[in-house]
Design a protein around this motif. Structure first.
Motif, short mmCIF file in Angstrom:
data_model
loop_
_atom_site.label_atom_id
_atom_site.label_comp_id
_atom_site.label_asym_id
_atom_site.label_seq_id
_atom_site.Cartn_x
_atom_site.Cartn_y
_atom_site.Cartn_z
N ALA A 58 1.26 -7.05 0.46
CA ALA A 58 0.85 -5.73 -0.04
C ALA A 58 1.99 -4.72 0.05
CB ALA A 58 -0.37 -5.24 0.74
N ALA A 59 2.75 -4.77 1.12
CA ALA A 59 3.88 -3.84 1.27
C ALA A 59 4.93 -4.07 0.20
CB ALA A 59 4.50 -3.99 2.66
N VAL A 60 5.30 -5.32 -0.02
CA VAL A 60 6.31 -5.64 -1.04
C VAL A 60 5.78 -5.31 -2.43
CG1 VAL A 60 7.62 -7.53 -2.10
CG2 VAL A 60 7.54 -7.31 0.39
N ALA A 61 4.51 -5.61 -2.68
CA ALA A 61 3.91 -5.32 -3.99
C ALA A 61 3.90 -3.83 -4.28
CB ALA A 61 2.50 -5.90 -4.06
N LYS A 62 3.60 -3.02 -3.26
CA LYS A 62 3.58 -1.56 -3.44
C LYS A 62 4.94 -1.07 -3.91
CE LYS A 62 2.53 2.86 -2.58
NZ LYS A 62 1.66 3.64 -3.42
N CYS A 63 6.00 -1.55 -3.27
CA CYS A 63 7.34 -1.12 -3.67
C CYS A 63 7.74 -1.71 -5.01
CB CYS A 63 8.35 -1.47 -2.59
SG CYS A 63 8.55 -0.16 -1.37
N LEU B 272 9.93 6.25 1.25
CA LEU B 272 9.41 5.23 0.35
C LEU B 272 9.15 3.92 1.10
CD1 LEU B 272 11.78 6.02 -2.65
CD2 LEU B 272 9.42 6.78 -2.33
N ASP B 273 10.06 3.56 2.01
CA ASP B 273 9.84 2.40 2.88
C ASP B 273 8.56 2.59 3.69
OD1 ASP B 273 12.13 0.91 2.21
OD2 ASP B 273 13.33 1.86 3.78
N ARG C 291 3.01 1.27 5.04
CA ARG C 291 1.63 1.75 5.23
C ARG C 291 0.66 1.07 4.26
NH1 ARG C 291 1.25 5.20 9.17
NH2 ARG C 291 3.11 6.36 9.75
N ALA C 292 1.13 0.75 3.07
CA ALA C 292 0.28 0.01 2.12
C ALA C 292 -0.07 -1.36 2.69
CB ALA C 292 0.99 -0.14 0.77
N GLY C 293 0.89 -1.97 3.39
CA GLY C 293 0.62 -3.24 4.04
C GLY C 293 -0.41 -3.10 5.14
N ALA D 94 9.41 -6.82 3.70
CA ALA D 94 8.47 -6.39 4.74
C ALA D 94 8.39 -7.47 5.81
CB ALA D 94 7.10 -6.12 4.15
N VAL D 95 8.31 -7.04 7.05
CA VAL D 95 8.20 -7.95 8.19
C VAL D 95 7.08 -7.44 9.09
CG1 VAL D 95 9.33 -8.87 10.25
CG2 VAL D 95 10.63 -8.61 8.13
N LEU D 96 6.22 -8.35 9.51
CA LEU D 96 5.18 -8.04 10.48
C LEU D 96 5.47 -8.84 11.74
CD1 LEU D 96 1.50 -7.39 9.95
CD2 LEU D 96 2.14 -9.01 11.73
N VAL D 97 5.46 -8.15 12.89
CA VAL D 97 5.67 -8.80 14.19
C VAL D 97 4.41 -8.67 15.02
CG1 VAL D 97 8.16 -8.38 14.17
CG2 VAL D 97 6.64 -6.73 15.31
N ASP D 98 4.26 -9.56 16.00
CA ASP D 98 3.13 -9.44 16.91
C ASP D 98 3.45 -8.37 17.96
OD1 ASP D 98 4.76 -10.64 18.88
OD2 ASP D 98 3.70 -12.56 18.79
#
Length: 162
Positions: free
Chosen positions: A40-45, A145-146, A151-153, A54-58
C-alpha cells in the motif's frame, strides 16, 4: 500422604506462576499484514509517479517486509529500513526525534550508531500503547511525501491490528 501431595501441588503451582511472570506477552504483525502495508505504501507513491521503497520492521527492528518500487534507487532500501528501525528502536515516530535533537544537541550523537537515521518519516505501529513495529518509506522527492506513503501503508492495516 495427602497433605504432602497437596503441598507438592501447591509448590508446583507457585513455581509455574513465577515462571509465567517472567515472560512478556507481545503482539506480532502477521506476514500477510506486513506485506499489505508495504504494498500500500509503494502503491500510494507510485500513483503519484514516485519511485518508493517501503520497509516494515517488527518491534525489535527486524525487517519483516520490504518492497522496492519500480525505478526506486538502491539507496532507498537502506533509508526506508533505517527510518523504520529508528522508529521501532526509540518507540516513537522519527519526526519527533528530529524535533528532540533540536533541543537536546547531545541526542544526535546516538545517530552515529548503525541503522539509526535522524530523518523524519519512520512511523511506529501500535496496538493500544504497545509498539508492535514500524514502517519507513524512502524515494519520494520530499520527506512529507515519504511520510504520506508510509502512513498509507499503516492505514491499510490499522483496522486489522486489534
Amino acid at each position: 500422604m495427602m497433605p504432602f501431595l497437596l503441598s507438592a501441588l501447591g509448590a508446583a503451582f507457585l513455581v509455574s506462576q513465577a515462571h509465567a511472570q517472567g515472560l512478556l506477552q507481545t503482539n506480532r504483525i502477521s506476514a500477510d499484514l506486513a506485506n499489505q502495508a508495504v504494498v500500500a505504501a509503494v502503491a500510494k507513491c507510485a500513483s503519484q509517479s514516485y519511485a518508493e521503497t517501503a520497509v516494515l520492521v517488527d518491534a525489535d527492528g527486524v525487517q519483516q517486509a520490504m518492497l522496492r518500487g519500480d525505478r526506486a534507487g538502491a539507496h532507498t532500501l537502506d533509508s526506508a529500513f533505517s527510518k523504520a528501525y529508528t522508529a521501532a528502536s526509540f518507540k516513537t515516530d522519527t519526526t519527533a526525534l528530529v524535533e528532540r535533537s533540536k533541543t537536546v544537541p547531545v541526542f544526535s550523537n546516538l545517530f552515529k550508531l548503525p541503522h539509526l537515521l535522524l530523518l523524519g518519516r519512520g512511523i511506529v505501529i501500535k496496538v493500544g500503547d504497545e509498539v508492535v513495529g514500524a514502517i519507513g518509506a524512502a524515494g519520494a522527492p520530499g520527506g512529507d511525501l515519504d511520510d504520506a506513503c508510509a502512513r498509507a501503508g499503516l492505514d491499510k492495516i490499522k483496522d486489522q491490528l486489534k
